[in-house]
Scaffold this active site. Sequence first.
Site, mmCIF file in Angstrom:
data_model
loop_
_atom_site.group_PDB
_atom_site.id
_atom_site.type_symbol
_atom_site.label_atom_id
_atom_site.label_comp_id
_atom_site.label_asym_id
_atom_site.label_seq_id
_atom_site.Cartn_x
_atom_site.Cartn_y
_atom_site.Cartn_z
ATOM 1 N N HIS A 3 -6.845 5.971 -8.870
ATOM 2 C CA HIS A 3 -5.682 5.242 -9.403
ATOM 3 C C HIS A 3 -5.472 3.938 -8.628
ATOM 4 C CE1 HIS A 3 -1.832 4.499 -11.290
ATOM 5 N NE2 HIS A 3 -1.246 4.461 -10.102
ATOM 6 N N LEU A 58 0.824 -1.217 0.000
ATOM 7 C CA LEU A 58 0.000 0.000 0.000
ATOM 8 C C LEU A 58 0.858 1.268 0.000
ATOM 9 C CD1 LEU A 58 -2.920 1.128 0.207
ATOM 10 C CD2 LEU A 58 -2.638 1.074 2.700
ATOM 11 N N HIS A 64 2.296 3.508 -2.927
ATOM 12 C CA HIS A 64 1.563 4.555 -3.646
ATOM 13 C C HIS A 64 2.028 5.915 -3.136
ATOM 14 C CE1 HIS A 64 -1.150 2.001 -5.996
ATOM 15 N NE2 HIS A 64 -0.829 1.128 -5.063
ATOM 16 N N ARG A 65 2.742 6.624 -3.991
ATOM 17 C CA ARG A 65 3.469 7.815 -3.539
ATOM 18 C C ARG A 65 2.714 9.099 -3.747
ATOM 19 N NH1 ARG A 65 7.857 6.285 -7.859
ATOM 20 N NH2 ARG A 65 5.897 5.571 -8.757
ATOM 21 N N ARG A 100 -5.229 -1.782 -8.254
ATOM 22 C CA ARG A 100 -5.186 -2.782 -7.176
ATOM 23 C C ARG A 100 -6.487 -3.550 -6.961
ATOM 24 N NH1 ARG A 100 0.108 -3.668 -5.519
ATOM 25 N NH2 ARG A 100 1.136 -1.732 -4.963
ATOM 26 N N LEU A 128 1.640 2.210 12.523
ATOM 27 C CA LEU A 128 2.095 1.682 13.813
ATOM 28 C C LEU A 128 3.573 1.308 13.725
ATOM 29 C CD1 LEU A 128 1.335 0.562 16.666
ATOM 30 C CD2 LEU A 128 0.980 -1.642 15.533
ATOM 31 N N SER A 129 4.352 1.846 14.668
ATOM 32 C CA SER A 129 5.788 1.603 14.662
ATOM 33 C C SER A 129 6.119 0.328 15.437
ATOM 34 C CB SER A 129 6.500 2.790 15.308
ATOM 35 O OG SER A 129 7.830 2.450 15.619
ATOM 36 N N GLN A 130 7.006 -0.466 14.876
ATOM 37 C CA GLN A 130 7.478 -1.644 15.618
ATOM 38 C C GLN A 130 8.705 -1.306 16.448
ATOM 39 O OE1 GLN A 130 7.879 -4.656 12.485
ATOM 40 N NE2 GLN A 130 5.891 -5.495 13.076
ATOM 41 N N ARG A 153 12.098 -7.273 16.320
ATOM 42 C CA ARG A 153 11.100 -7.259 15.241
ATOM 43 C C ARG A 153 11.601 -7.964 13.985
ATOM 44 N NH1 ARG A 153 10.892 -1.216 12.456
ATOM 45 N NH2 ARG A 153 13.064 -1.149 11.843
HETATM 46 C C1 FAD Z 1 0.074 -6.284 -10.256
HETATM 47 C C2 FAD Z 1 1.175 -5.511 -9.595
HETATM 48 C C3 FAD Z 1 2.409 -6.094 -9.427
HETATM 49 C C4 FAD Z 1 3.455 -5.386 -8.840
HETATM 50 N N1 FAD Z 1 4.660 -5.983 -8.663
HETATM 51 C C5 FAD Z 1 5.672 -5.310 -8.110
HETATM 52 C C6 FAD Z 1 6.960 -5.899 -7.956
HETATM 53 O O1 FAD Z 1 7.168 -7.061 -8.278
HETATM 54 N N2 FAD Z 1 7.953 -5.167 -7.412
HETATM 55 C C7 FAD Z 1 7.771 -3.868 -7.061
HETATM 56 O O2 FAD Z 1 8.716 -3.234 -6.603
HETATM 57 N N3 FAD Z 1 6.561 -3.282 -7.177
HETATM 58 C C8 FAD Z 1 5.519 -3.961 -7.695
HETATM 59 N N4 FAD Z 1 4.301 -3.356 -7.819
HETATM 60 C C9 FAD Z 1 4.129 -2.000 -7.317
HETATM 61 C C10 FAD Z 1 4.085 -0.973 -8.467
HETATM 62 O O3 FAD Z 1 5.292 -0.980 -9.200
HETATM 63 C C11 FAD Z 1 3.860 0.442 -7.923
HETATM 64 O O4 FAD Z 1 4.935 0.789 -7.071
HETATM 65 C C12 FAD Z 1 2.595 0.568 -7.127
HETATM 66 O O5 FAD Z 1 1.536 -0.119 -7.731
HETATM 67 C C13 FAD Z 1 2.224 2.034 -7.002
HETATM 68 O O6 FAD Z 1 1.759 2.444 -8.264
HETATM 69 P P1 FAD Z 1 2.141 3.843 -8.902
HETATM 70 O O7 FAD Z 1 3.616 4.052 -8.941
HETATM 71 O O8 FAD Z 1 1.396 3.932 -10.194
HETATM 72 O O9 FAD Z 1 1.426 4.823 -7.841
HETATM 73 P P2 FAD Z 1 1.902 6.241 -7.306
HETATM 74 O O10 FAD Z 1 3.229 6.149 -6.675
HETATM 75 O O11 FAD Z 1 0.791 6.735 -6.443
HETATM 76 O O12 FAD Z 1 2.036 7.112 -8.592
HETATM 77 C C14 FAD Z 1 0.855 7.488 -9.316
HETATM 78 C C15 FAD Z 1 1.244 7.844 -10.747
HETATM 79 O O13 FAD Z 1 2.071 9.008 -10.730
HETATM 80 C C16 FAD Z 1 3.052 8.886 -11.757
HETATM 81 N N5 FAD Z 1 4.386 8.861 -11.140
HETATM 82 C C17 FAD Z 1 4.676 8.640 -9.834
HETATM 83 N N6 FAD Z 1 5.987 8.738 -9.625
HETATM 84 C C18 FAD Z 1 6.550 8.982 -10.812
HETATM 85 C C19 FAD Z 1 7.875 9.156 -11.240
HETATM 86 N N7 FAD Z 1 8.910 9.083 -10.409
HETATM 87 N N8 FAD Z 1 8.102 9.412 -12.536
HETATM 88 C C20 FAD Z 1 7.085 9.503 -13.414
HETATM 89 N N9 FAD Z 1 5.780 9.336 -13.085
HETATM 90 C C21 FAD Z 1 5.526 9.070 -11.795
HETATM 91 C C22 FAD Z 1 2.766 7.601 -12.522
HETATM 92 O O14 FAD Z 1 1.888 7.897 -13.587
HETATM 93 C C23 FAD Z 1 2.050 6.771 -11.478
HETATM 94 O O15 FAD Z 1 1.194 5.770 -12.046
HETATM 95 C C24 FAD Z 1 3.248 -4.066 -8.398
HETATM 96 C C25 FAD Z 1 1.976 -3.481 -8.554
HETATM 97 C C26 FAD Z 1 0.961 -4.172 -9.145
HETATM 98 C C27 FAD Z 1 -0.382 -3.514 -9.286
#
Ligand code: FAD
Length: 256
Positions: free
Chosen positions: A204, A101, A104-105, A209, A113-115, A182
């Site tokens: 998003h 979770l 999502h940046r 998800r 909650l801190s461990q 931990r």
């Molecule tokens: C099915 C699935 C499998 C996954 N498997 C893995 C895995 O094996 N390993 C792993 O590490 N992660 C994995 N993830 C996590 C995934 O890579 C993302 O970190 C996570 O889903 C957050 O998505 P996001 O970056 O789109 O969201 P947010 O961080 O909320 O970003 C939202 C949107 O903002 C834009 N954005 C954000 N930051 C940047 C940036 N720096 N440059 C350009 N555009 C940006 C993009 O359009 C992005 O979609 C997986 C996710 C899914 C759904």
Amino acid sequence: MIPRVVILARPQFDAAHQQFLDAFSDDGTLTWRQDANATPAERLVEFAGRVCYMSFGERQSPRTNSEYIRNLIQNGHESVLEHAVWSFGIVGVSRAFSHQLVRHRIGFSFSQLSQQYHDESEANFIAPRGLDDYPQSKAAWVKAVAAARTAYKALLRDMSSAADHNFSPRPEQMRFLRTAARSVLPNATATALVMSANARSLRHLFQVRGDIIGDVEMRLFSTELFKIVQPEGPALFSGFRVQEYEDGLPILSHES
Ligand SMILES: Cc1cc2nc3c(=O)[nH]c(=O)nc-3n(C[C@H](O)[C@H](O)[C@H](O)COP(=O)(O)OP(=O)(O)OC[C@H]3O[C@@H](n4cnc5c(N)ncnc54)[C@H](O)[C@@H]3O)c2cc1C
């Protein structure tokens, strides 16, 4: 255990918007015919969208609030949705889930909650969904998490009585001990978070998800979150639908 999500804070929309319009236009011609059916979050988003074009007074089209917001989304003018922000309390989830979770940046804020500050000697563990169907595996899982808890307590106890490392100030000693202890806790350890997110970032999250069939914990969380936030802004969260997947659990599908 089903993830439990509650709304802690939600958008309000204040009557001060008329002062804002009066301050912009001295002649008092800028007024806004509000859609009585819109929620505070939806009003805020519509108002922010209208400010971009000052489409108030004579310039206001007869669109309903939900038509207005649908148009914003269809045209990719989704930054306007970022004004509507909610805060949620989340419990009944594992640290494996929370690790995903917090990836999502954009548009999210988390407090978890801190461990290091919280003693985890009595931590709960979230059993993966479906494990009950495999009694032998369930027994192995129960044994493993119990062993992890025992090891956690033993590490705290033994390291603190040995006290080879004394940190100053004193709370750093506890941080040091809990950090070591931990490290044996599993991904299944229960956690608690407060998450704030805006309507755009929630859309998003739901999109990427909500319908991952094999990730049941994330699927259940997404549907729970959607179910409580959707009535707060049906137009903001249009295009998503909770359905029952063939395993009898919900899935959050979306229009592509
Ligand atoms: C099915 C699935 C499998 C996954 N498997 C893995 C895995 O094996 N390993 C792993 O590490 N992660 C994995 N993830 C996590 C995934 O890579 C993302 O970190 C996570 O889903 C957050 O998505 P996001 O970056 O789109 O969201 P947010 O961080 O909320 O970003 C939202 C949107 O903002 C834009 N954005 C954000 N930051 C940047 C940036 N720096 N440059 C350009 N555009 C940006 C993009 O359009 C992005 O979609 C997986 C996710 C899914 C759904």
